[in-house]
Structures are given as C-alpha cells and as structure tokens.
Design a protein around this motif. Sequence first.
Motif, mmCIF file in Angstrom:
data_model
loop_
_atom_site.group_PDB
_atom_site.id
_atom_site.type_symbol
_atom_site.label_atom_id
_atom_site.label_comp_id
_atom_site.label_asym_id
_atom_site.label_seq_id
_atom_site.Cartn_x
_atom_site.Cartn_y
_atom_site.Cartn_z
ATOM 1 N N ILE A 1 0.834 -1.206 0.000
ATOM 2 C CA ILE A 1 0.000 0.000 0.000
ATOM 3 C C ILE A 1 0.866 1.252 0.000
ATOM 4 C CG2 ILE A 1 -1.583 1.376 1.430
ATOM 5 C CD1 ILE A 1 -2.880 -1.310 2.276
ATOM 6 N N ILE A 2 1.884 1.265 0.849
ATOM 7 C CA ILE A 2 2.769 2.428 0.938
ATOM 8 C C ILE A 2 3.521 2.634 -0.372
ATOM 9 C CG2 ILE A 2 4.824 3.347 2.095
ATOM 10 C CD1 ILE A 2 3.835 1.915 4.645
ATOM 11 N N ALA A 3 3.941 1.535 -0.985
ATOM 12 C CA ALA A 3 4.672 1.631 -2.248
ATOM 13 C C ALA A 3 3.817 2.255 -3.348
ATOM 14 C CB ALA A 3 5.156 0.245 -2.676
ATOM 15 N N SER A 4 2.518 2.010 -3.301
ATOM 16 C CA SER A 4 1.641 2.526 -4.357
ATOM 17 C C SER A 4 1.073 3.910 -4.050
ATOM 18 C CB SER A 4 0.477 1.554 -4.596
ATOM 19 O OG SER A 4 -0.317 1.425 -3.439
ATOM 20 N N THR A 5 1.061 4.322 -2.785
ATOM 21 C CA THR A 5 0.449 5.611 -2.429
ATOM 22 C C THR A 5 1.458 6.688 -2.062
ATOM 23 O OG1 THR A 5 0.190 4.873 -0.132
ATOM 24 C CG2 THR A 5 -1.686 4.558 -1.615
ATOM 25 N N GLY A 6 2.617 6.292 -1.493
ATOM 26 C CA GLY A 6 3.608 7.278 -1.070
ATOM 27 C C GLY A 6 3.805 7.279 0.433
ATOM 28 N N ALA B 1 3.369 12.714 4.670
ATOM 29 C CA ALA B 1 2.295 12.868 5.647
ATOM 30 C C ALA B 1 0.952 13.165 4.995
ATOM 31 C CB ALA B 1 2.649 13.966 6.642
ATOM 32 N N ASP B 2 0.963 13.817 3.834
ATOM 33 C CA ASP B 2 -0.299 14.179 3.182
ATOM 34 C C ASP B 2 -0.973 12.992 2.494
ATOM 35 O OD1 ASP B 2 1.834 14.221 1.276
ATOM 36 O OD2 ASP B 2 0.485 15.187 -0.137
ATOM 37 N N ARG B 3 -0.328 11.825 2.484
ATOM 38 C CA ARG B 3 -0.904 10.633 1.846
ATOM 39 C C ARG B 3 -1.669 9.768 2.838
ATOM 40 N NH1 ARG B 3 -2.083 11.583 -2.493
ATOM 41 N NH2 ARG B 3 -2.001 9.435 -3.256
ATOM 42 N N ILE B 4 -1.949 10.307 3.997
ATOM 43 C CA ILE B 4 -2.594 9.523 5.048
ATOM 44 C C ILE B 4 -3.983 9.040 4.647
ATOM 45 C CG2 ILE B 4 -3.441 11.627 6.194
ATOM 46 C CD1 ILE B 4 -3.093 10.156 8.867
#
Length: 785
Positions: free
Chosen positions: A12-17, A20-23
């Motif tokens: 998930i982190i790899a695809s979203t970033g 902090a603004d990607r929460i």
Amino acid sequence: MKQPDLLKIDDIIASTGKTADRILPILQAMQKAYGYLPQEALERVCEKTEITPAAIIGFSSFYDQFRFTPAGEHTIRVCLGTACHVKGAQGVYDAFRRYLHIPEDGDTDPEGRFTVEPVACLGCCTLAPVVQIGEVIYGHLTADSVGSTVRDYLAYYKARKKRRPKPDRSSGRPGKTKGEIRVGLGSCCQARGSGHLKRAVEQVIEETGIPADIKHVGCVGMCYQTPLMEILLPNDSRYLYVGVKPEEARDILLKHFKPKGIAARIMPMISRGLDSILNAGDPVSLPRYAIDKREKHVADFLGRQKNIATEHCGSISPTNIDEYMESGGFQGLRRAVAERTPEEIISEIETSGLKGRGGAGFPTSLKWQAIRGQAEKERFVVLNGDEGDPGAFMDRMLMESYPFRVLEGMAIAAHTIGANRGYLYIRAEYPLAIERMTEAMEMCRARGFLGENICGSDWSLDLRIVAGAGAFVCGEETALLASIMGQRGMPRLRPPYPAQAGLWGKPTLINNVETYALVPWIIRKGGAAFAEMGTEKSKGTKVFALAGKIARGGLIEVPMGVTLRQVVEEIGGGIAGGLKFKAIQIGGPSGGCVPAHMSDIPVDYESLTAAGAIMGSGGLVVLDETDCMVDIARYFLEFTQNQSCGKCTFCRVGTRRMLEILDRLCTGKGKRSDLDQLEELAYQIKQGSLCALGGTAPNPVLSTLAHFREEYEAHVEGRCPAGKCKALICYRVTDDCIGCTVCAQHCPAGAIAFTPYEKHEIDTEKCIRCGSCKSVCPEDAIVIE
C-alpha cells in the motif's frame, strides 16, 4: 483473532507514497484490504512513513468511514438521509438488526457474515428507503422485506462468483444500418434493476442476432419510471419503455427487430408460447410500458425543464469521449485556450451572472478574478464533490452521467486562473461517480484535454481524485482543503480565504460540481444566453433532486424563478397517495422548511433566504400531512450535532443542548419554556459558530418554529398531531378487524397474539411502534392514537 498480514501495508505504501499528506489514501487502502484498521497495521504505517502515531489516530478517528474492529464478510449500509428518514428508514435499520440477531452493543451478527451500518446518504433519494449491500443497492425497502433482501443478495453474490464476464456490446452511437437500445445505468437506475435489464438485452441479442447495439446512458431524470429502455430504429423512430423487467426485454425487442436466421426466429416464438402458457394463456402485455414524451405526466415532468448542466440527458454515453465531442464537447475549452484571454473568460462568466451552485450563491466571476489577481504564481483548482447533504443527489448524477462536462469546466477554470494542478474531492459513498470520473480523466489525458500541452498549447494541467471519508463538515471549503492535505477536516477562520491562501498556502479555486458543469455551455453559447434565463438577481438554471412524499421523484433542471408549488404540483405530480402537501424541506441540514401555503415563492437565492431557507446544494424533500415537523427538526439537529467537528463551543455544545430539548419534546417530557430556550440557543449558535455548518445548523429548527409552532406546543402537551413520535402514540385494533392474523404474522416484536377469526389486540408493552401491522392490514383496522 487472526493476525493481519502486514506485508499488505508495504504494498500500500509503495503505491500511495510515504509523505504525511498521503494519510487518507493509505487508510482507505488499508480498510479495503482488511475490512478495518488493525492496530498492528497502523503501527507499521508509522514505522514506514512520515506519518506520526498522533496524526494517524487523530485522523482515522475523525472520519466516519474508518472502523477499528473487524467487520463482517458483507456490509449492509442503511441510508438514513432525509428522504429515507421520512419514509421509515429507521424502522428498516432496526429490522435488519433484529433479523440478523445483532447484539445491542455491536454492529455485526454472531456468525460474522453481516455488518449493519447507518450512512448519512447514499444519493438514491428517489428510491427511499435505500440500503447498499456490497456493491448492490436496493430501493423502496420496508421492515418486512429485509429478510428477502438479504436472501436475494446472497443469491446474487453466489451467482456472481460463478458468472463469466461477457464481452461488452455497448456502442457509442448507432450504426448506419443498425438500431440502438439505450439503457440507463446510473446509481438509481441500477438500484431498480437496469443492470439486470442490460444483461437480459445482451442475452436476447446473443440468442437472436438482432441487428442492434446496446448503449448505456446517464440519468434521464425520470427516476420514478426506472428502469428505462429507449429503442432507436434506423428510420429515426423512437420508442421509450418504462418500468421494464428483465424478463420482458425479449418481447419488447422482437416487437421492433427481426432475428437473423430461421432458428433464431423459431426459438423466440417457442419461448413466447411457453410464456403464454405460464401466464394462463395471456401474452406479456407491452403497451402499458410504452410511453410517449407527449403524454401528460411525461410532458409535465419535462415541460418546464431547461437542460444546460444536464445537456443531452439520456442520449449520450457517460464515458464515450467521441460522442461528447460530437455533441459540442471541449469546444469551450479549445476556445478558452486558443481564442480568449483569461480576462475575456472572466468577463463572459460575469455577463452570465453565474453564481456558485451549492452554497450561498457567491458570484463565480468574483471568485475567479480574486485568484487571477494574486501575486503568487502557483495556484490550485479544486472540485467540491463532497455532496453530504442528506436528500441531495445532483452532484452524484452529474459526475456519473456527464464526467467530461465537469472536467471541461474544471479545465476552463484552471486555465483562466493560471492553475496547473487540481484535485477532485468526491464522496467515497459515490463509487460509481469516482469510477466514471477516473475513466473520463484517463480518456481526456489520452486525447490531450488533460496533462501536457493541452489543446496544442504550452499549458498543462494535472488532476487527481481524492475520495472523502464520511465527514459532512468537509463540504465546507476550508475543511475540504485540510482533508486533501492529510489533516482532520476542521474549518478555520477566514480571512484569509482559499482564494488567497488555500492548499499549502497557495491561492485555490473551489467550485462545486454543478458550477463547473455549467461553464462549458456558457463559453460555447455566451454569457448573455445564460443570463436570459432566471430572475434579475439569480440567473440561469438550477439542478434539483426532487424526493420525499412526491408522486414523480427525480432529477430536474429548471430556470431560476420557477415556484416551489410548480415544482411540487406540476413537475412532481403532487403528493403520492393523495395525501395533503404540508411542506418542502430545501437546502439540507443548513436549509429550512417552507410550508405549503408559502410555496408560491420563486426558487431563487433571495426569496428562499427571506423564507427562512437557503438554496444550498439543491435537495428538495417534499413532506405530507403524516410528517411531524418537530421530528424533522430533531432529525437534522441530530445529524449536524453528530457531524460537528467540535472545534468551536457554540456548535459542539450548543447543538447538543438544542438536541436535548428536541429529544424531550419528542418523548413528551418537554415544557413550554423549552421553546423560548430553543430560539435563544439557535440565534447564539448562528452568531458564534466558526463555520457554515454551525452557523446554519439551527435553520431547520427556526423555520419549523416559525411556521409550525402549534406542533411544538402540541408536543409540550404530550401530543404528536402527525402520529410520528413513537413515545407519544400507540397502535390500536378497531372493531373492523376480521381476525385474518396478517398483522400477527408480520409483527417483529410478537406484540400481537395469533388468534384466528378473533379481534386482535396489541400488547403496548411489547409494541415497538414500527407500523408493520398497520401497513399490512387488509381492512385498515389498525389506527394510531
């Protein structure tokens, strides 16, 4: 409890970033993966990203969409929006909990199969009461039908897992020698079975080889007639069928098209013969479904309308970019980029008199000009698609049916103010709108209407979709911007306004969906043409969602200045069931209730404000004589109190005190001094609240107090004249009872003994006042006292 697979978090982190603004997208992806937010997964996010533990807990606990305990395999979301509320949604919600044996302190059945959640609004108000199970929407539910609804969904879910996908035969436009079959596939249409109808049409075409293409179209507006199917023949003849069931598709199509080959012709004849046998010798009747747009009820519904934001309604496919272009699409954008200066575009918008749809009616040209004049060069354009008003579904329909038009309006606005980046903030409760806007954005990039070198210029525009997370307050522009930036959606003091300091402190333009949808027409046709419609101070048209106790509910677009009575009685066909028109609630939780005797006022910003209501987003919920105005006021106060962000005392505490008074009144414990205190609190909250949510929250109470004070006084005396407040009423069986036991069979609380051929009695101690007995009694032998 099974430990969550934390490797999913890394993906998930790899695809979203990691910033902090990607929460928000991280938490949404996490809930989709696990069904809830596991503590271990939250901790891993903090380890792998720039998001702090305080931020992730504060953020996730703020939004209604997120849950911290495991959910069932399937989620039942019961809409409690205004239209659903007045049609008994609370009873449906309670019935689902009883049927699934959900414990009082939980929301999931003991087997872990179903979780039942209330939702503020699903945007299918014409089908009230509405529930969504998984991806399927069911409309017109009753407490009696929850069991069959659950069984139907389980059958659908089982069949879907086995079904193989078929190739899509949808066309963008009819061929030269073929016919065309149009089926509406908006959310409301699908809830009434248009998806099943489309599959039935596909099957008929596959079996018979008839020379026709299937085309899915957007909302026609006639939600009360769905499912709709329109047939266009090569000779330009048109036939419109309403309320079509999947099993009727074959006979309708074979009435207009000849199958290919002998075998294909024989099989339908055999099938029709079998149908005739099964229907006791009577063939399926078609004439009752075919209608003409000149028929009175259709002409009344469509006659006063003027389609601008909803231009080409029911005739173009929502995600066919070629068809949109052939209908004049992107002419406005090309003109804005290649032929007009930003100043000329703003002047055209000013000439049109366009005011922002969805709020207090601030002039659009002034907002655009304010950003254009900022010294800061980096600017943003934002779409407010967080249509949180219960009882409103205009923005959902526009995004589902006209995604290219909305994007074109955004692009014109972005070029005018000098923005290169933008965001579309859309309610997560509108998955079909998000899907179609996403698909349309991809097509626009491929054709050069988004991305780099738009329309051959040196200007670029990057747009991204941000799905909301269930906070009504995020409809307020500063709260919306905070949510996009990965913060709790809490409003802030203004000035500075977003036009001065919005996203990341940069000038930001925010308009709602309908405002952007009107812009392309204005640039193509000219501001003066738009200004010819409407009133002196309120120009153009307005899209409304017409729902509630109305005979013909749907989506309408009318010139400003049409009266509320014309909307209710002429377009809407009056009150369903022959009851008396009592009031119309307009503007959602921020609006007010206009009584029937005042319904001759024109629909414009000034007149509605003077009547104690506001235009708002455009939800019109019609109420009849069986609706209690104190209960309506309490419903809205409960909604706004629940949705208050809690930042300011007036809204957080004041609305709570008002709700407590209304609770007392609805349970027969109120006193006369409560009415004066209600008014005093209302005015204090209006004056002292930080944002529009608090500032307008008392409006439903003040308007009902002003126009229906006698109902409040009756509640002080312990009476509910409309027979709605459960604590103030009881059900009684009259001497007309024939002892048929139907009421006993349908009573969910066992309050009626099974005594065949004897007059029944209702145990008032067991009775939960759900109304099931009254609704099923064949002799009208049950009364409310």
